[in-house]
Design a protein around this motif. Sequence first.
Motif, PDB file in Angstrom:
ATOM      1  N   LYS A  33       0.901  -0.998  -0.023  1.00  0.00           N
ATOM      2  CA  LYS A  33       0.163  -0.175   0.180  1.00  0.00           C
ATOM      3  C   LYS A  33       0.862   1.412  -0.029  1.00  0.00           C
ATOM      4  CE  LYS A  33      -3.554  -1.748   2.934  1.00  0.00           C
ATOM      5  NZ  LYS A  33      -4.461  -1.291   4.159  1.00  0.00           N
ATOM      6  N   LEU A  34       1.869   1.280   0.969  1.00  0.00           N
ATOM      7  CA  LEU A  34       2.776   2.256   0.837  1.00  0.00           C
ATOM      8  C   LEU A  34       3.558   2.538  -0.413  1.00  0.00           C
ATOM      9  CD1 LEU A  34       4.868   4.508   2.304  1.00  0.00           C
ATOM     10  CD2 LEU A  34       6.046   2.522   2.931  1.00  0.00           C
ATOM     11  N   GLN A  35       3.757   1.511  -1.114  1.00  0.00           N
ATOM     12  CA  GLN A  35       4.794   1.805  -2.186  1.00  0.00           C
ATOM     13  C   GLN A  35       3.708   2.426  -3.302  1.00  0.00           C
ATOM     14  OE1 GLN A  35       6.442  -1.534  -4.428  1.00  0.00           O
ATOM     15  NE2 GLN A  35       8.342  -0.212  -4.282  1.00  0.00           N
ATOM     16  N   ARG A  36       2.438   1.755  -3.371  1.00  0.00           N
ATOM     17  CA  ARG A  36       1.529   2.160  -4.549  1.00  0.00           C
ATOM     18  C   ARG A  36       1.396   3.644  -4.097  1.00  0.00           C
ATOM     19  NH1 ARG A  36      -2.085  -1.446  -3.629  1.00  0.00           N
ATOM     20  NH2 ARG A  36      -3.333  -0.579  -2.488  1.00  0.00           N
ATOM     21  N   HIS A  37       1.244   4.099  -2.735  1.00  0.00           N
ATOM     22  CA  HIS A  37       1.212   5.610  -2.494  1.00  0.00           C
ATOM     23  C   HIS A  37       2.385   6.369  -3.002  1.00  0.00           C
ATOM     24  CE1 HIS A  37      -0.677   9.242  -0.321  1.00  0.00           C
ATOM     25  NE2 HIS A  37       0.679   9.183  -0.025  1.00  0.00           N
ATOM     26  N   PHE A  38       3.501   6.001  -2.616  1.00  0.00           N
ATOM     27  CA  PHE A  38       4.618   6.960  -3.074  1.00  0.00           C
ATOM     28  C   PHE A  38       4.918   6.894  -4.354  1.00  0.00           C
ATOM     29  CE2 PHE A  38       7.200   3.036  -1.666  1.00  0.00           C
ATOM     30  CZ  PHE A  38       8.145   3.039  -2.726  1.00  0.00           C
ATOM     31  N   ILE A  39       4.558   5.860  -5.143  1.00  0.00           N
ATOM     32  CA  ILE A  39       4.579   6.162  -6.701  1.00  0.00           C
ATOM     33  C   ILE A  39       3.796   7.118  -7.394  1.00  0.00           C
ATOM     34  CG2 ILE A  39       4.424   4.739  -8.829  1.00  0.00           C
ATOM     35  CD1 ILE A  39       5.438   2.331  -7.511  1.00  0.00           C
ATOM     36  N   LYS A  44      10.246  10.257  -2.338  1.00  0.00           N
ATOM     37  CA  LYS A  44      11.501   9.729  -2.593  1.00  0.00           C
ATOM     38  C   LYS A  44      11.660   9.259  -1.142  1.00  0.00           C
ATOM     39  CE  LYS A  44      12.998  13.556  -4.155  1.00  0.00           C
ATOM     40  NZ  LYS A  44      13.661  14.873  -4.624  1.00  0.00           N
ATOM     41  N   ILE A  45      12.110   8.021  -0.689  1.00  0.00           N
ATOM     42  CA  ILE A  45      12.209   7.506   0.554  1.00  0.00           C
ATOM     43  C   ILE A  45      13.697   6.684   0.501  1.00  0.00           C
ATOM     44  CG2 ILE A  45      11.326   5.880   2.037  1.00  0.00           C
ATOM     45  CD1 ILE A  45       8.529   6.115   0.888  1.00  0.00           C
ATOM     46  N   GLU A 103      10.834   6.088  -5.801  1.00  0.00           N
ATOM     47  CA  GLU A 103      11.581   5.038  -5.274  1.00  0.00           C
ATOM     48  C   GLU A 103      11.995   4.924  -3.919  1.00  0.00           C
ATOM     49  OE1 GLU A 103      15.156   4.001  -8.856  1.00  0.00           O
ATOM     50  OE2 GLU A 103      15.365   5.630  -7.413  1.00  0.00           O
ATOM     51  N   LEU A 104      12.008   3.693  -3.521  1.00  0.00           N
ATOM     52  CA  LEU A 104      12.589   3.549  -2.319  1.00  0.00           C
ATOM     53  C   LEU A 104      13.882   2.832  -2.129  1.00  0.00           C
ATOM     54  CD1 LEU A 104      12.109   2.748   0.967  1.00  0.00           C
ATOM     55  CD2 LEU A 104      11.247   0.662   0.232  1.00  0.00           C
ATOM     56  N   VAL A 105      14.614   3.509  -1.428  1.00  0.00           N
ATOM     57  CA  VAL A 105      16.311   2.697  -1.452  1.00  0.00           C
ATOM     58  C   VAL A 105      16.540   2.602  -0.139  1.00  0.00           C
ATOM     59  CG1 VAL A 105      18.594   3.506  -2.082  1.00  0.00           C
ATOM     60  CG2 VAL A 105      16.924   4.217  -3.592  1.00  0.00           C
ATOM     61  N   ILE A 106      17.153   1.441   0.028  1.00  0.00           N
ATOM     62  CA  ILE A 106      17.418   0.915   1.473  1.00  0.00           C
ATOM     63  C   ILE A 106      19.087   0.806   1.498  1.00  0.00           C
ATOM     64  CG2 ILE A 106      17.629  -0.775   3.312  1.00  0.00           C
ATOM     65  CD1 ILE A 106      14.671  -1.502   2.107  1.00  0.00           C
ATOM     66  N   PHE A 107      19.851   1.523   2.203  1.00  0.00           N
ATOM     67  CA  PHE A 107      21.239   1.387   2.368  1.00  0.00           C
ATOM     68  C   PHE A 107      21.536   0.402   3.282  1.00  0.00           C
ATOM     69  CE2 PHE A 107      21.834   5.509   0.391  1.00  0.00           C
ATOM     70  CZ  PHE A 107      22.822   5.258  -0.478  1.00  0.00           C
ATOM     71  N   LEU A 150      14.074  10.637   5.049  1.00  0.00           N
ATOM     72  CA  LEU A 150      14.815   9.894   5.283  1.00  0.00           C
ATOM     73  C   LEU A 150      14.694   9.177   6.768  1.00  0.00           C
ATOM     74  CD1 LEU A 150      18.105   8.987   5.608  1.00  0.00           C
ATOM     75  CD2 LEU A 150      18.417  11.339   6.546  1.00  0.00           C
ATOM     76  N   LEU A 151      15.074   8.037   6.970  1.00  0.00           N
ATOM     77  CA  LEU A 151      14.752   7.169   8.100  1.00  0.00           C
ATOM     78  C   LEU A 151      16.065   6.461   8.254  1.00  0.00           C
ATOM     79  CD1 LEU A 151      11.255   5.465   7.529  1.00  0.00           C
ATOM     80  CD2 LEU A 151      11.602   7.648   8.445  1.00  0.00           C
TER      81      LEU A 151
END
Length: 266
Positions: A33-39, A44-45, A103-107, A150-151
């Motif tokens: 659901k979150l991804q659908r919303h931020f698209i 930018k997450i 986009e969602l990017v995880i470092f 940013l989290l």
Amino acid sequence: MSKTAPSRAIDTTSISKQAYKKSLLQLQIELVKLQRHFIQCNDKILIILEGRDAAGKDGTIKRIVQHLSPRETRVIALGKPSDKDRASWYFQRYVPHLPSEQELVIFNRSWYNRAGVERVMGFCSDAEYEEFMDSVSGFEHMLVRSGIKLLKYYLDIGKPEQKHRLKKRKTNPLKQWKLSPIDDQAIKYWKQYSVARNDMLTRTHNLIAPWIIVRADDKHAARLNVIKDVLSRLHYKDKNEDLIRADSSVIFEFDAAYLENGFLAP
């Protein structure tokens, strides 16, 4: 003024495998659901996961991205810096990997390597370390002002649990890829890593880019609560508020007082 301390009362009974899988599936539906919303909203997450060796970063990331669209999801785990990297502005090698719109990017580890491994193992000079510590918050504030959400999470585990997990890496043929020369130094330099962690958290925690601490000795609890916290901090439609309520004894924002009262591993 210090924030209210998280509860010391921790349920030491691990969640059953069936209950864990059910909760994880429900939370992964929320992530979709979150991804659908931020698209749709061109958000930018950026999520940073730090922590000691064997703290569970890989497993947590795997559960976050498992059912997300790979086109809009990237996991970044940079290797040893090249000679060119070392001769460049420190943050330069990370900038190309920052999220674009939708986009969602995880470092999986990040620029905070300089405050952890590089500091403890002597891979950077004192001057390079101080320059990083003085500039990282400004860099992150710039990212936030540019529209990046940013989290920052720090997964904390105790010394006995780290020993146990590192030993399993050596004996489990499916985890051989996780072994590195740095692993052998993790226990030897435990105290030095604790000091580096404490300095990093104290000097780089702030209202704009706070550190969120995860007590990760219980892998299942850590994974579920990281996902809950991510979902609770980001806006999306049809959010199930009851489902994403995190356990404050497992996950909480950093406060310097926690370095003295046992909420982080010594």
